[in-house]
Design a protein around this motif. Structure first.
Motif, PDB file in Angstrom:
ATOM      1  N   ARG A   1      19.288   8.084  -0.080  1.00 37.43           N
ATOM      2  CA  ARG A   1      19.778   9.210   0.867  1.00 37.43           C
ATOM      3  C   ARG A   1      18.750  10.022   0.762  1.00 37.43           C
ATOM      4  NH1 ARG A   1      26.284  10.492   0.429  1.00 37.43           N
ATOM      5  NH2 ARG A   1      26.815   8.434   1.566  1.00 37.43           N
ATOM      6  N   ARG A   2      17.754  10.307  -0.605  1.00 40.95           N
ATOM      7  CA  ARG A   2      16.685  11.207  -0.608  1.00 40.95           C
ATOM      8  C   ARG A   2      15.149  10.564  -0.470  1.00 40.95           C
ATOM      9  NH1 ARG A   2      16.270  13.759  -4.884  1.00 40.95           N
ATOM     10  NH2 ARG A   2      17.713  12.653  -6.364  1.00 40.95           N
ATOM     11  N   ASP A   3      15.121   9.902   0.518  1.00 43.97           N
ATOM     12  CA  ASP A   3      13.757   8.887   0.488  1.00 43.97           C
ATOM     13  C   ASP A   3      12.566   9.678   1.025  1.00 43.97           C
ATOM     14  OD1 ASP A   3      12.302   6.773   0.265  1.00 43.97           O
ATOM     15  OD2 ASP A   3      13.735   5.391   1.526  1.00 43.97           O
ATOM     16  N   VAL A   4      11.315   9.151   0.685  1.00 42.20           N
ATOM     17  CA  VAL A   4      10.041   9.884   0.878  1.00 42.20           C
ATOM     18  C   VAL A   4       9.530   8.993   2.049  1.00 42.20           C
ATOM     19  CG1 VAL A   4       8.137  10.516   0.257  1.00 42.20           C
ATOM     20  CG2 VAL A   4      10.045  10.998  -1.384  1.00 42.20           C
ATOM     21  N   HIS A   5       8.958   9.415   3.156  1.00 40.57           N
ATOM     22  CA  HIS A   5       8.487   8.724   4.293  1.00 40.57           C
ATOM     23  C   HIS A   5       7.024   9.211   4.389  1.00 40.57           C
ATOM     24  CE1 HIS A   5      12.104   6.696   5.651  1.00 40.57           C
ATOM     25  NE2 HIS A   5      12.643   7.664   4.942  1.00 40.57           N
ATOM     26  N   GLY A   6       6.439   8.141   4.946  1.00 37.79           N
ATOM     27  CA  GLY A   6       5.098   8.740   5.685  1.00 37.79           C
ATOM     28  C   GLY A   6       5.250   9.419   6.923  1.00 37.79           C
ATOM     29  N   SER A   7       4.553  10.411   7.436  1.00 37.38           N
ATOM     30  CA  SER A   7       4.897  11.343   8.289  1.00 37.38           C
ATOM     31  C   SER A   7       4.661  10.272   9.801  1.00 37.38           C
ATOM     32  CB  SER A   7       4.051  12.368   8.724  1.00 37.38           C
ATOM     33  OG  SER A   7       4.026  13.216   9.727  1.00 37.38           O
ATOM     34  N   PRO A   8       5.281  10.672  10.799  1.00 39.72           N
ATOM     35  CA  PRO A   8       5.188   9.799  11.940  1.00 39.72           C
ATOM     36  C   PRO A   8       4.160  10.017  12.738  1.00 39.72           C
ATOM     37  CG  PRO A   8       7.114  11.230  12.361  1.00 39.72           C
ATOM     38  CD  PRO A   8       6.592  11.262  10.999  1.00 39.72           C
ATOM     39  N   GLU A   9       3.568  11.409  12.597  1.00 33.45           N
ATOM     40  CA  GLU A   9       2.445  11.854  13.427  1.00 33.45           C
ATOM     41  C   GLU A   9       1.109  10.914  13.083  1.00 33.45           C
ATOM     42  OE1 GLU A   9       4.174  13.767  11.573  1.00 33.45           O
ATOM     43  OE2 GLU A   9       5.154  15.073  13.193  1.00 33.45           O
ATOM     44  N   ALA A  10       0.488  10.470  14.311  1.00 35.26           N
ATOM     45  CA  ALA A  10      -0.506   9.547  14.273  1.00 35.26           C
ATOM     46  C   ALA A  10      -1.530  10.126  13.286  1.00 35.26           C
ATOM     47  CB  ALA A  10      -0.976   9.110  15.525  1.00 35.26           C
ATOM     48  N   HIS A  11      -2.015  11.428  13.528  1.00 37.49           N
ATOM     49  CA  HIS A  11      -3.155  11.955  12.858  1.00 37.49           C
ATOM     50  C   HIS A  11      -2.780  12.169  11.291  1.00 37.49           C
ATOM     51  CE1 HIS A  11      -0.812  15.708  13.137  1.00 37.49           C
ATOM     52  NE2 HIS A  11      -1.362  16.150  12.051  1.00 37.49           N
ATOM     53  N   ASP A  12      -1.868  11.658  11.002  1.00 36.52           N
ATOM     54  CA  ASP A  12      -1.481  11.975   9.306  1.00 36.52           C
ATOM     55  C   ASP A  12      -1.557  10.359   8.788  1.00 36.52           C
ATOM     56  OD1 ASP A  12      -1.146  14.456   8.907  1.00 36.52           O
ATOM     57  OD2 ASP A  12       0.901  14.452   9.569  1.00 36.52           O
ATOM     58  N   ARG A  13      -1.448   9.499   9.631  1.00 37.64           N
ATOM     59  CA  ARG A  13      -1.731   8.089   8.983  1.00 37.64           C
ATOM     60  C   ARG A  13      -3.187   7.772   8.728  1.00 37.64           C
ATOM     61  NH1 ARG A  13       1.863   4.872  13.749  1.00 37.64           N
ATOM     62  NH2 ARG A  13       3.837   6.097  13.356  1.00 37.64           N
ATOM     63  N   LEU A  14      -3.322   6.873   7.815  1.00 40.92           N
ATOM     64  CA  LEU A  14      -4.807   6.522   7.302  1.00 40.92           C
ATOM     65  C   LEU A  14      -5.094   5.155   7.466  1.00 40.92           C
ATOM     66  CD1 LEU A  14      -4.964   8.635   3.957  1.00 40.92           C
ATOM     67  CD2 LEU A  14      -6.174   9.262   6.283  1.00 40.92           C
ATOM     68  N   PRO A  15      -5.329   4.676   8.741  1.00 42.04           N
ATOM     69  CA  PRO A  15      -5.500   3.281   9.003  1.00 42.04           C
ATOM     70  C   PRO A  15      -6.663   2.704   8.142  1.00 42.04           C
ATOM     71  CG  PRO A  15      -5.787   4.530  11.031  1.00 42.04           C
ATOM     72  CD  PRO A  15      -5.788   5.566  10.013  1.00 42.04           C
ATOM     73  N   MET A  16      -6.332   1.322   7.772  1.00 43.94           N
ATOM     74  CA  MET A  16      -7.272   0.732   6.885  1.00 43.94           C
ATOM     75  C   MET A  16      -8.500   0.634   7.253  1.00 43.94           C
ATOM     76  SD  MET A  16      -7.055  -0.394   3.808  1.00 43.94           S
ATOM     77  CE  MET A  16      -5.325  -0.126   3.852  1.00 43.94           C
ATOM     78  N   SER A  17      -8.870   0.532   8.660  1.00 46.73           N
ATOM     79  CA  SER A  17     -10.143   0.617   9.010  1.00 46.73           C
ATOM     80  C   SER A  17     -10.907   1.610   8.670  1.00 46.73           C
ATOM     81  CB  SER A  17     -10.152   0.274  10.713  1.00 46.73           C
ATOM     82  OG  SER A  17      -9.346   1.211  11.305  1.00 46.73           O
ATOM     83  N   VAL A  18     -10.356   2.749   8.534  1.00 49.11           N
ATOM     84  CA  VAL A  18     -10.833   4.070   8.301  1.00 49.11           C
ATOM     85  C   VAL A  18     -11.148   4.312   6.869  1.00 49.11           C
ATOM     86  CG1 VAL A  18     -10.630   6.555   8.434  1.00 49.11           C
ATOM     87  CG2 VAL A  18      -9.595   5.253  10.491  1.00 49.11           C
ATOM     88  N   VAL A  19      -9.880   3.941   6.140  1.00 51.08           N
ATOM     89  CA  VAL A  19      -9.997   4.048   4.669  1.00 51.08           C
ATOM     90  C   VAL A  19     -11.076   3.303   4.012  1.00 51.08           C
ATOM     91  CG1 VAL A  19      -8.789   3.520   2.295  1.00 51.08           C
ATOM     92  CG2 VAL A  19      -7.595   4.758   4.357  1.00 51.08           C
ATOM     93  N   LEU A  20     -11.296   2.157   4.670  1.00 49.11           N
ATOM     94  CA  LEU A  20     -12.394   1.071   3.914  1.00 49.11           C
ATOM     95  C   LEU A  20     -13.742   1.569   4.383  1.00 49.11           C
ATOM     96  CD1 LEU A  20     -10.837  -2.274   4.638  1.00 49.11           C
ATOM     97  CD2 LEU A  20     -10.882  -1.025   2.579  1.00 49.11           C
ATOM     98  N   ARG A  21     -14.102   2.557   5.007  1.00 49.55           N
ATOM     99  CA  ARG A  21     -15.333   3.233   5.273  1.00 49.55           C
ATOM    100  C   ARG A  21     -15.611   4.315   4.041  1.00 49.55           C
ATOM    101  NH1 ARG A  21     -14.149   5.632  11.469  1.00 49.55           N
ATOM    102  NH2 ARG A  21     -13.625   3.592  12.252  1.00 49.55           N
ATOM    103  N   SER A  22     -14.857   4.319   3.084  1.00 46.37           N
ATOM    104  CA  SER A  22     -15.143   5.497   2.122  1.00 46.37           C
ATOM    105  C   SER A  22     -15.761   4.703   0.959  1.00 46.37           C
ATOM    106  CB  SER A  22     -13.757   6.186   1.577  1.00 46.37           C
ATOM    107  OG  SER A  22     -13.950   6.776   0.412  1.00 46.37           O
TER     108      SER A  22
END
Length: 404
Positions: free
Chosen positions: A191-212
């Motif tokens: 009941r006290r879970d932790v989720h990723g935010s649904p807002e698109a700008h807060d997501r980190l797509p793998m295609s973006v992450v792998l540029r680092s």
């Protein structure tokens, strides 16, 4: 960002810590409980040597394949539900494979258990980031030690359990009890879970992450230490027996490697406070690993216990790299993305380690070339660890994203 649970009390926080440690303790029992009774399993299921080779390769393959696919699951289900699902998968896979008579079904059930373990590998760093942002080294060292202890306990206790309970099926299946025990606190926290935010700008797509650059340094660091570790688990004892050391002594020396890693892992919080954002720790891990393998190369039977201790100390790179996943991110979403990339792609590359050592030995008829390559992996740990040690956050390396 995340949707965090309400801040728990001090007692509640350490209940979460205990749940994380119990989760970690379950993530290697599906691996550690099989090798020690593999002969009995092969006899009972008429399993060929080739299939047994596939079985021993499954962990690293599953850790890679299922690890990469974890980000979406966590974002939709939440970290607590993902942890509960991990333990259900591990328990289900362990129990069902202890009941079947088909080699193919045994392998499929093993995949179920290892898929759960793969997801568990990836969610541990974001769980620590979400609940203990001020205690990352401490809690990371605790779950790192639990990973090692779970593997060691499964290896040490499966044969006695099998003897006491009536066979390998009972000895292997009994480990599901540990998963059920670990599941209880996670069910209480759903009941006290932790989720990723649904807002698109807060997501980190793998295609973006792998540029680092930071991400690839983490991937290669994790791949190098994992490749060396799996090659060590698979071939260290045989290298020593080929040098004239008895089977019993070689097995005991392999146990020394694992045993040394547990107190070192528990001391990491103090060591990380002492060294700060310097590369001294990865350099030290690389140095003792290189010296250990060099000793195995030039004088394997002279002081093998010394080489075992040094390799065990070098294994501290594993928990250090996991700790840095949370320390090099600002948000739980960032930690989850870096964990998926590091462990998913890292394990994929690491699979070349044990395979490559065996292939080089077969091609050359000697352990020299494989050991030289393992020494080379220590250099990768030093170089990539230097990059990871810098106080640079993943989110800062990605640049502006749409919606920022």
């Amino acid at each position: 960002m995340t949707t965090p649970s309400p801040a728990p009390t001090t007692g509640g926080r350490w209940l979460v810590a205990a749940a994380i440690v119990l989760l970690a303790a379950n993530l290697r029992v599906a691996v550690g409980s099989i090798g020690v009774v593999l002969g009995s399993i092969r006899d009972d299921l008429a399993m060929s040597a080739t299939v047994a080779g596939v079985l021993t390769t499954l962990p690293v393959v599953c850790f890679a394949v299922f690890g990469v696919g974890t980000a979406g699951l966590v974002r939709r289900a939440g970290l607590h539900r993902a942890a509960a699902a991990v333990l259900v998968l591990v328990a289900t896979g362990i129990v069902t494979r202890s009941l079947v008579d088909s080699t193919v079904v045994f392998l499929l059930c093993s995949v179920v258990a290892l898929a759960g373990a793969a997801v568990g590998n990836v969610i541990l760093p974001p769980l620590v980031k979400a609940h203990f942002p001020d205690r990352i080294p401490l809690v990371s060292s605790m779950y790192g030690a639990a990973l090692m202890a779970g593997a060691s306990l499964a290896s040490a206790a499966t044969v006695p359990l099998s003897d006491a309970l009536g066979g390998w099926r009972q000895g292997v299946g009994a480990w599901a009890v540990l998963s059920v025990v670990a599941l209880v606190p996670w069910l209480l926290m759903l009941r006290r879970d932790v989720h990723g935010s649904p807002e698109a700008h807060d997501r980190l797509p793998m295609s973006v992450v792998l540029r680092s650059r930071l991400v690839w340094a983490m991937v290669l660091l994790f791949a190098a230490q994992s490749a060396a570790a799996y090659a060590q688990f698979g071939w260290f004892a045989e290298i020593l027996t080929d040098a004239g050391i008895s089977d019993g002594s070689a097995g005991a020396l392999l146990a020394v490697v694992s045993a040394v890693g547990i107190p070192l892992t528990l001391s990491l919080p103090w060591l990380m406070r002492l060294t700060g954002d310097t590369p001294y720790l990865p350099w030290a891990f690389a140095a003792v690993t290189a010296i250990g393998w060099l000793g195995v190369l030039v004088a394997p039977a002279t002081t093998p216990w010394a080489w075992a201790v040094l390799l065990g100390l070098g294994g501290g790179a594993f928990t250090w790299s996991l700790t840095m996943i949370a320390r090099r991110t600002r948000t739980t979403a960032g930690t989850a993305a870096l964990s998926v990339a590091t462990q998913g792609f890292g394990y994929l590359i690491a699979g070349l380690g044990p395979f490559g050592v065996g292939a080089l030995h077969d091609a050359t008829g000697s352990w020299t070339a494989p050991l030289v390559c393992l020494i080379g992996l220590a250099a990768v740990i030093a170089v990539c660890g230097t990059v990871v040690a810098r106080p640079v956050m993943l989110e800062d390396t990605l640049g502006p994203r749409r919606g920022d």
